[in-house]
Design an enzyme around this catalytic site. Structure first.
Site, PDB file in Angstrom:
ATOM      1  N   HIS A 100       3.271   9.451  -4.404  1.00 44.31           N
ATOM      2  CA  HIS A 100       4.354   9.384  -3.339  1.00 44.31           C
ATOM      3  C   HIS A 100       5.613   8.790  -4.097  1.00 44.31           C
ATOM      4  O   HIS A 100       5.408   7.825  -4.701  1.00 44.31           O
ATOM      5  CB  HIS A 100       4.121   9.024  -2.145  1.00 44.31           C
ATOM      6  CG  HIS A 100       3.560   7.676  -2.046  1.00 44.31           C
ATOM      7  ND1 HIS A 100       2.323   7.420  -2.237  1.00 44.31           N
ATOM      8  CD2 HIS A 100       4.109   6.378  -1.868  1.00 44.31           C
ATOM      9  CE1 HIS A 100       1.816   6.143  -2.288  1.00 44.31           C
ATOM     10  NE2 HIS A 100       2.979   5.484  -1.945  1.00 44.31           N
ATOM     11  N   HIS A 102       8.769   6.798  -3.039  1.00 44.20           N
ATOM     12  CA  HIS A 102       9.645   6.101  -2.143  1.00 44.20           C
ATOM     13  C   HIS A 102      11.189   6.588  -2.101  1.00 44.20           C
ATOM     14  O   HIS A 102      11.477   6.388  -3.439  1.00 44.20           O
ATOM     15  CB  HIS A 102       9.599   4.765  -2.026  1.00 44.20           C
ATOM     16  CG  HIS A 102       7.967   4.116  -1.715  1.00 44.20           C
ATOM     17  ND1 HIS A 102       7.709   3.690  -0.526  1.00 44.20           N
ATOM     18  CD2 HIS A 102       7.021   4.094  -2.632  1.00 44.20           C
ATOM     19  CE1 HIS A 102       6.414   3.150  -0.689  1.00 44.20           C
ATOM     20  NE2 HIS A 102       6.073   3.515  -1.840  1.00 44.20           N
TER      21      HIS A 102
END
Ligand code: AMP
Ligand code: ZN
Length: 114
Positions: A100, A102
């Protein structure tokens, strides 16, 4: 991937505050935000860490970066600036082992990071 938090959010088994969905990616608000905007851009396909990427994922990573930029624009942070971060494995503080990006904005960020 069984027992992956982000796979379960993507599957709708756990609620997520989504700000983007397409065929390959989703983006949702971080549950413990570290800035006024803190969004996670997440591929639908389970990839545990950056170490597990192959050349066939190059386009996927490009899309993640482009979507992150669009989200920053939509939140009004593109001109002032924003930060994108991938944490990889324990020393970098990765806690969810489904890659992922951020995307943080709405405040100033120190450099070097902690
Ligand atoms: P990392 O430490 O880089 O693996 O980032 C994992 C991020 O996931 C952290 O910033 C957490 O706050 C966030 N997080 C954990 N659980 C959830 C959840 N249910 N929904 C949204 N974000 C979450
Ligand atoms: Zn997963």
């Amino acid at each position: 991937m069984v027992d992956c938090l982000f796979c379960r959010i993507i599957a709708g088994e756990i609620p997520g505050a989504f700000v983007h969905k397409d065929d390959r990616l989703v983006a949702f608000k971080d549950v413990n935000p570290q800035a006024p905007m803190h969004v996670l851009v997440v591929p639908r396909r389970h990839i545990a860490t950056l170490n597990d990427l192959s050349a066939e994922d190059d386009a996927l990573l490009g899309e993640m970066t482009r979507v992150a930029g669009n989200i920053a624009k939509q939140h009004g942070h593109a001109e002032r600036g924003y930060r994108t971060i991938f944490n990889c494995n324990a020393a970098a503080g990765q806690t969810v082992f489904h890659i992922h990006m951020h995307v943080l904005g709405g405040r100033s960020f120190a450099w070097p990071p902690g």
